[in-house]
Scaffold this active site. Structure first.
Site, PDB file in Angstrom:
ATOM      1  CE1 TYR A  83      -3.431  -2.607  -0.044  1.00 25.86           C
ATOM      2  CE2 TYR A  83      -3.940  -2.130   2.240  1.00 25.86           C
ATOM      3  CZ  TYR A  83      -4.219  -2.811   1.073  1.00 25.86           C
ATOM      4  OH  TYR A  83      -5.268  -3.693   1.024  1.00 25.86           O
ATOM      5  CE  LYS A  85      -6.214  -7.850   0.981  1.00 23.54           C
ATOM      6  NZ  LYS A  85      -6.758  -6.539   1.265  1.00 23.54           N
TER       7      LYS A  85
HETATM    8  P1  FBP Z   1     -11.569  -4.285   2.176  1.00 26.28           P
HETATM    9  O1  FBP Z   1     -11.891  -5.242   1.042  1.00 26.28           O
HETATM   10  O2  FBP Z   1     -12.655  -4.240   3.192  1.00 26.28           O
HETATM   11  O3  FBP Z   1     -11.182  -2.921   1.630  1.00 26.28           O
HETATM   12  O4  FBP Z   1     -10.306  -4.870   2.929  1.00 26.28           O
HETATM   13  C1  FBP Z   1      -9.048  -4.856   2.347  1.00 26.28           C
HETATM   14  C2  FBP Z   1      -7.998  -4.350   3.306  1.00 26.28           C
HETATM   15  O5  FBP Z   1      -6.719  -4.460   2.735  1.00 26.28           O
HETATM   16  C3  FBP Z   1      -8.007  -5.044   4.654  1.00 26.28           C
HETATM   17  O6  FBP Z   1      -7.279  -6.238   4.640  1.00 26.28           O
HETATM   18  C4  FBP Z   1      -7.448  -3.982   5.557  1.00 26.28           C
HETATM   19  O7  FBP Z   1      -7.961  -4.042   6.831  1.00 26.28           O
HETATM   20  C5  FBP Z   1      -7.932  -2.718   4.944  1.00 26.28           C
HETATM   21  O8  FBP Z   1      -8.212  -2.981   3.583  1.00 26.28           O
HETATM   22  C6  FBP Z   1      -6.932  -1.614   5.077  1.00 26.28           C
HETATM   23  O9  FBP Z   1      -7.422  -0.476   4.439  1.00 26.28           O
HETATM   24  P2  FBP Z   1      -6.768   0.942   4.632  1.00 26.28           P
HETATM   25  O10 FBP Z   1      -5.314   0.752   4.962  1.00 26.28           O
HETATM   26  O11 FBP Z   1      -6.987   1.619   3.324  1.00 26.28           O
HETATM   27  O12 FBP Z   1      -7.515   1.587   5.747  1.00 26.28           O
END
Ligand code: FBP
Length: 247
Positions: free
Chosen positions: A142, A172
């Site tokens: 991310y 992911k």
């Molecule tokens: P969702 O499909 O609900 O968006 O979940 C994906 C995810 O990667 C989760 O594993 C994690 O908790 C969340 O999104 C983190 O999202 P962010 O860092 O954007 O708050």
């Protein structure tokens, strides 16, 4: 290369993500979906290929389901309350994950954070140790940090490529906005497979349309949470997405 067989079906992934209790807290939860038993049942009946949790949920709830649905343990995490530089601390070891019955492990790297190098170092060590136990590693790659645009497709693609460079079996990432952008991302990730996260709740039509683009781009599949377990009829939603992913 470590096998992805335990956490996929017909060579595709349909992961149910449930680590939001740590990442976002009760703002994401309802009376129904705050209960991890509900989520494990949903993962089984919705024919997901694995469920993703933090270690505490696994410790307290996974045992009765251990032969029914594969488990992916998220090794690090953070809350949304901290104002600090993006960094998710290591909360679970590979040994603990193995003893809890994990078939794979996950770890978030905030690419672009001032603390990125610490996370990359830990990630690399995790890959080595997990592979020694035959476990695949999924990198939540991310982009995040001051001045980092986490919606810019080029930056999301950079983060995915970092996953390949440091040994992730699967990355992911968030949907980079178009099928064309995602196809390029998948190409840049090379032999590292790609799964797409669901994001905050959208309409059923939008989720199905995005999933079609996601699968047409050559990804492994979805790792989706809120857009399943926040739906009024999550099993119906899961069936619609299975139709796209496995057909
Ligand atoms: P969702 O499909 O609900 O968006 O979940 C994906 C995810 O990667 C989760 O594993 C994690 O908790 C969340 O999104 C983190 O999202 P962010 O860092 O954007 O708050």
């Amino acid at each position: 290369m470590v096998s992805l067989q335990k956490i996929t079906r017909k060579g595709k992934a349909f992961f149910l993500a449930y680590d939001q209790g740590l990442e976002h807290g009760p703002r994401d939860l309802s009376v129904t979906n705050a209960d991890p038993d509900y989520i494990f049942q949903l993962a089984i009946h919705g024919k997901f290929t694995a469920v993703i949790t933090q270690k505490g949920v696994a410790q307290k709830y996974y045992h009765p389901y251990r032969f029914k649905i594969p488990l992916i343990i998220k090794l690090n995490g953070k809350t949304s309350l901290s104002q600090a530089e993006p960094y998710a601390g290591l909360l679970c070891t590979i040994e603990e994950a193995v003893s809890l019955g994990a078939s794979a492990v996950g770890y978030t790297v905030y690419v672009g954070s001032k603390r990125e190098s610490e996370m990359l170092e830990i990630f690399s060590a995790i890959v080595y140790e997990a592979h020694a136990h035959g476990l695949p590693v999924i990198g939540w790659m991310y982009p995040r940090g001051e001045g980092v645009d986490d919606t810019d497709p080029a930056i999301v693609t950079y983060a995915a490529r970092v996953g390949l460079e440091v040994g992730a079996d699967i990355v992911k990432v968030k949907y980079p906005g178009s099928e064309q952008a995602l196809s390029w991302l998948v190409h840049c990730a090379g032999n590292t497979k790609v799964v797409i996260s669901g994001g905050s709740k959208a309409t059923e039509e939008d989720v199905v349309a995005t999933t079609k683009a996601v699968m047409a781009s050559g990804t492994l599949g979805l790792a989706i949470g809120r857009n399943i377990w926040q739906q009024e009829n999550p099993l119906e939603m899961a069936a619609k997405l299975r139709e796209v992913i496995f057909k």
